[in-house]
Structures are given as C-alpha cells and as structure tokens.
Design a protein around this motif. Structure first.
Motif, PDB file in Angstrom:
ATOM      1  N   GLU A 121      35.706  31.616  10.083  1.00 24.57           N
ATOM      2  CA  GLU A 121      34.531  32.047  10.463  1.00 24.57           C
ATOM      3  C   GLU A 121      33.295  33.170   9.090  1.00 24.57           C
ATOM      4  O   GLU A 121      33.471  34.187   9.047  1.00 24.57           O
ATOM      5  CB  GLU A 121      34.822  32.899  11.604  1.00 24.57           C
ATOM      6  N   GLY A 122      34.588  32.879   7.624  1.00 22.87           N
ATOM      7  CA  GLY A 122      33.911  33.295   6.473  1.00 22.87           C
ATOM      8  C   GLY A 122      34.399  34.196   6.513  1.00 22.87           C
ATOM      9  O   GLY A 122      34.190  35.180   5.271  1.00 22.87           O
ATOM     10  N   LYS A 123      35.420  34.563   6.693  1.00 24.62           N
ATOM     11  CA  LYS A 123      36.439  35.817   6.333  1.00 24.62           C
ATOM     12  C   LYS A 123      37.503  34.902   4.724  1.00 24.62           C
ATOM     13  O   LYS A 123      37.876  34.296   5.081  1.00 24.62           O
ATOM     14  CB  LYS A 123      37.772  36.638   7.449  1.00 24.62           C
ATOM     15  N   TYR A 124      37.618  36.032   4.347  1.00 25.04           N
ATOM     16  CA  TYR A 124      37.745  36.183   2.716  1.00 25.04           C
ATOM     17  C   TYR A 124      37.114  35.042   1.957  1.00 25.04           C
ATOM     18  O   TYR A 124      37.706  34.530   0.783  1.00 25.04           O
ATOM     19  CB  TYR A 124      39.340  35.187   2.973  1.00 25.04           C
ATOM     20  N   PHE A 125      35.826  34.673   2.421  1.00 20.57           N
ATOM     21  CA  PHE A 125      35.340  33.729   1.375  1.00 20.57           C
ATOM     22  C   PHE A 125      34.122  34.551   0.680  1.00 20.57           C
ATOM     23  O   PHE A 125      33.270  35.349   1.933  1.00 20.57           O
ATOM     24  CB  PHE A 125      34.404  32.449   2.441  1.00 20.57           C
ATOM     25  N   SER A 126      33.895  34.257  -0.160  1.00 21.80           N
ATOM     26  CA  SER A 126      32.654  35.507  -0.635  1.00 21.80           C
ATOM     27  C   SER A 126      30.960  33.835  -1.561  1.00 21.80           C
ATOM     28  O   SER A 126      31.052  33.860  -2.418  1.00 21.80           O
ATOM     29  CB  SER A 126      32.638  36.323  -1.618  1.00 21.80           C
ATOM     30  N   PRO A 127      30.393  33.935  -0.504  1.00 17.60           N
ATOM     31  CA  PRO A 127      29.157  32.709  -1.375  1.00 17.60           C
ATOM     32  C   PRO A 127      28.508  33.764  -2.268  1.00 17.60           C
ATOM     33  O   PRO A 127      27.933  34.406  -2.571  1.00 17.60           O
ATOM     34  CB  PRO A 127      28.206  32.245  -0.301  1.00 17.60           C
ATOM     35  N   LYS A 128      28.333  33.247  -3.040  1.00 20.76           N
ATOM     36  CA  LYS A 128      27.156  34.058  -4.902  1.00 20.76           C
ATOM     37  C   LYS A 128      25.335  32.830  -4.779  1.00 20.76           C
ATOM     38  O   LYS A 128      25.109  33.745  -6.058  1.00 20.76           O
ATOM     39  CB  LYS A 128      27.935  34.068  -5.776  1.00 20.76           C
ATOM     40  N   LYS A 129      25.515  32.039  -3.960  1.00 24.30           N
ATOM     41  CA  LYS A 129      24.299  31.062  -4.275  1.00 24.30           C
ATOM     42  C   LYS A 129      23.969  31.063  -2.413  1.00 24.30           C
ATOM     43  O   LYS A 129      24.841  30.896  -1.716  1.00 24.30           O
ATOM     44  CB  LYS A 129      24.556  29.935  -4.352  1.00 24.30           C
ATOM     45  N   ALA A 130      22.536  30.714  -2.932  1.00 28.56           N
ATOM     46  CA  ALA A 130      22.174  30.598  -0.888  1.00 28.56           C
ATOM     47  C   ALA A 130      21.119  28.665  -1.195  1.00 28.56           C
ATOM     48  O   ALA A 130      20.850  28.480  -2.588  1.00 28.56           O
ATOM     49  CB  ALA A 130      21.008  31.403  -0.461  1.00 28.56           C
ATOM     50  N   ALA A 131      21.021  28.414   0.165  1.00 25.28           N
ATOM     51  CA  ALA A 131      20.268  27.097   0.280  1.00 25.28           C
ATOM     52  C   ALA A 131      19.094  27.053  -0.771  1.00 25.28           C
ATOM     53  O   ALA A 131      18.983  27.912  -0.229  1.00 25.28           O
ATOM     54  CB  ALA A 131      20.362  27.216   1.636  1.00 25.28           C
ATOM     55  N   GLY A 132      18.864  26.560  -1.755  1.00 28.47           N
ATOM     56  CA  GLY A 132      17.672  25.998  -2.117  1.00 28.47           C
ATOM     57  C   GLY A 132      17.752  27.162  -4.452  1.00 28.47           C
ATOM     58  O   GLY A 132      16.976  26.997  -4.624  1.00 28.47           O
ATOM     59  N   LEU A 189      25.537  19.888  -2.282  1.00 29.56           N
ATOM     60  CA  LEU A 189      24.903  20.118  -3.720  1.00 29.56           C
ATOM     61  C   LEU A 189      24.019  19.037  -3.596  1.00 29.56           C
ATOM     62  O   LEU A 189      24.159  17.803  -3.371  1.00 29.56           O
ATOM     63  CB  LEU A 189      25.555  20.027  -4.600  1.00 29.56           C
ATOM     64  N   VAL A 190      22.795  19.187  -4.300  1.00 28.29           N
ATOM     65  CA  VAL A 190      22.798  17.919  -4.723  1.00 28.29           C
ATOM     66  C   VAL A 190      21.831  18.355  -6.153  1.00 28.29           C
ATOM     67  O   VAL A 190      21.507  18.910  -6.730  1.00 28.29           O
ATOM     68  CB  VAL A 190      20.811  17.805  -4.168  1.00 28.29           C
ATOM     69  N   GLY A 191      22.519  17.233  -7.517  1.00 30.18           N
ATOM     70  CA  GLY A 191      21.834  17.202  -8.317  1.00 30.18           C
ATOM     71  C   GLY A 191      20.857  16.644  -9.131  1.00 30.18           C
ATOM     72  O   GLY A 191      20.384  15.276  -8.790  1.00 30.18           O
ATOM     73  N   GLU A 192      20.838  16.684 -10.432  1.00 32.06           N
ATOM     74  CA  GLU A 192      19.071  16.172 -10.769  1.00 32.06           C
ATOM     75  C   GLU A 192      19.960  14.877 -10.964  1.00 32.06           C
ATOM     76  O   GLU A 192      18.535  14.000 -11.443  1.00 32.06           O
ATOM     77  CB  GLU A 192      18.979  17.146 -12.013  1.00 32.06           C
ATOM     78  N   ASN A 193      20.970  14.347 -11.174  1.00 36.84           N
ATOM     79  CA  ASN A 193      21.193  13.100 -11.192  1.00 36.84           C
ATOM     80  C   ASN A 193      21.255  12.156  -9.934  1.00 36.84           C
ATOM     81  O   ASN A 193      21.822  11.401  -9.862  1.00 36.84           O
ATOM     82  CB  ASN A 193      22.675  12.775 -11.558  1.00 36.84           C
ATOM     83  N   GLY A 194      21.359  12.716  -8.787  1.00 36.10           N
ATOM     84  CA  GLY A 194      21.182  12.054  -7.352  1.00 36.10           C
ATOM     85  C   GLY A 194      22.660  12.578  -6.420  1.00 36.10           C
ATOM     86  O   GLY A 194      22.352  12.254  -5.687  1.00 36.10           O
ATOM     87  N   VAL A 195      23.123  12.971  -7.439  1.00 36.79           N
ATOM     88  CA  VAL A 195      24.588  12.841  -6.756  1.00 36.79           C
ATOM     89  C   VAL A 195      24.336  14.064  -5.171  1.00 36.79           C
ATOM     90  O   VAL A 195      24.333  15.042  -6.083  1.00 36.79           O
ATOM     91  CB  VAL A 195      25.752  13.348  -7.706  1.00 36.79           C
ATOM     92  N   GLU A 196      24.824  13.655  -4.439  1.00 38.24           N
ATOM     93  CA  GLU A 196      24.817  14.300  -3.378  1.00 38.24           C
ATOM     94  C   GLU A 196      26.483  14.886  -2.606  1.00 38.24           C
ATOM     95  O   GLU A 196      27.179  14.073  -2.752  1.00 38.24           O
ATOM     96  CB  GLU A 196      24.798  14.384  -1.963  1.00 38.24           C
TER      97      GLU A 196
END
Length: 248
Positions: free
Chosen positions: A180-191, A160-167
């Motif tokens: 390899e992705g099993k048991y994980f469910s991303p809810k957002k994408a890059a950008g 993540l990159v915050g509006e405050n500049g923190v990475e």
C-alpha cells in the motif's frame, strides 16, 4: 467459413421445428450444455426430457449432413489472390519498422527472462512480452523519452508511453501492491513529460525484502501485439544505459 455456418443454421432450424412441434418449453436460463438439459423438463410430462434429447440429436445430425453436402471450404474465386495480398499488406503495416527500437533498462541489477519471474501473470506473458530485472539499486529510471501515462497510487508500478510509440509497464516486485505504498517514493506523476534517465520512483529494496516480498521487477511492453518482434537483448548485469529490450 460461410458454408459450415450455413450448415449450422440449417441444423438449428431443423431442431427448432422439431422442438416447436412437440411444444418444448424452457423453465430456466442457463448455458446450453448436456448438464443443463433439465431446464426443459416439464412437470407432469416426463417425455419432455426425451423430446429435448431428440432435439439436440436431430440438430447435430442435420447440421453434420448439411455441412457434408454443402461443403466445408469456401469456393475460391479469382478475387481471393487480391484479398490475400491486401491482408498480407495489412499485417505488414503492424509496426514493422526499418529500424529496431532499443529500450534501455529502467533499473540497475541483473537482467533475467520473464519466464524466471515467480508470478504466472508475468512469466506466461499474459500482460505482454519483455524482460525482468533483479534490482541492486532502489531507483527506477525513464528508459526513453516520453511521458508518464499512469503512476500507481501505491508507487509500486508505472506505465510509460514513449515518443517512439512503445507502451511500457514497470512493476517493482511481486505482489508489492499489498504494501500500500510503503517503501515506495514516486518522483513523477501521470502526465509528466520525462527524458531518458530521469528518476521515476525510488524504493527501499531491503525494507521490501524484510517485509517478505520478491523485488524482481518485470518490464513489460504493454502493446506487444503491435510489434512483430519483442525480445530481451540483455543478459547479466545491466545499468540504466544498457539496452534491455528490442522491439520491431
């Protein structure tokens, strides 16, 4: 330190002249070291090993003597104070802000120090300073307003990159990339732009544990070197509203 460099150059010149005088040849490419001196041994010319050893010795001795004569410390001139002042001001500009930035916990559970994480890469702060969480709920939240810089395909980590500049890097579990992705469910994408508290990833804690993986979640400030202070501020139980890390 320009003076010792000059002494080293003089030593190298002396060694080069000596080796050239006795027509030393190199028959291989290897990192210069005592054990690689054999690359200078010429077939039918056993004395070539002696010439190589003498070249090394002469280089070291001449460089040492030259440095002793020339001096080690650079001469201090009247402009040094100004240079020191400029260097000090430059260092102070490295993200030293009037007010500290508080980073909320991206997960709910127990906050621990990175040194307690069972992975040397995180425990030794090789990737940066921060904290870790032993999650009790399989949800990762945005700890600040900003955007998703990287969402790993396997869903086990997010940058993540915050509006405050923190990475920030949030890494769910240890070695969980192997799932390899099993048991994980991303809810957002890059950008994607996110607000504090938005759900980023959901994961099944029990299934991950059953698969033999530690779910301890390191939270790393990736650009640690841009801040004077990066420290864990929470202890014990934390929620998504709790402040986990302070940077300044």
């Amino acid at each position: 330190m320009k003076r010792p460099m000059l002494g080293a150059c003089i030593g190298a010149a002396a060694g080069g002249l000596f080796g050239g005088l006795f027509q030393m040849k190199c028959f291989g490419i290897a990192t210069p070291a005592i054990v690689t001196i054999v690359q200078y041994v010429e077939k039918g010319k056993p004395q070539s090993l002696l010439f190589a050893a003498l070249t090394i010795l002469l280089t070291i001795v001449v460089a040492f003597i030259a440095t002793m004569i020339i001096g080690f410390e650079d001469v201090v001139d009247e402009n040094d104070d100004e240079l020191d002042m400029l260097e000090t001001e430059s260092k102070e500009e490295v993200k030293v802000m009037e007010n500290a930035i508080d980073i909320a916990s991206p997960a709910e559970g127990k906050a621990i120090s990175l040194s307690e994480v069972a992975d040397a890469t995180f425990a030794q702060e090789i990737l940066g300073k921060g904290a870790a969480i032993v999650p009790e709920k399989g949800v990762i939240y945005a700890p600040f307003d900003g955007k998703v810089d990287v969402m790993f395909e396997t869903g086990h980590a997010v940058g993540l990159v915050g509006e405050n500049g923190v990475e920030l890097l949030v890494h769910i579990g240890i070695d969980t990339v192997n799932l390899e992705g099993k048991y994980f469910s991303p809810k957002k994408a890059a950008g994607d732009v996110v607000k504090k508290g938005d759900v980023l990833i959901e994961f099944d804690i029990e299934k991950i544990k059953e698969a033999g993986y530690d779910v301890t979640t390191p939270v790393i400030v990736s650009n640690t070197d841009q801040y004077a202070i990066v420290e864990k501020t929470a202890t014990g139980e934390v929620t998504k509203e709790s402040n986990l890390i302070k940077v300044q």
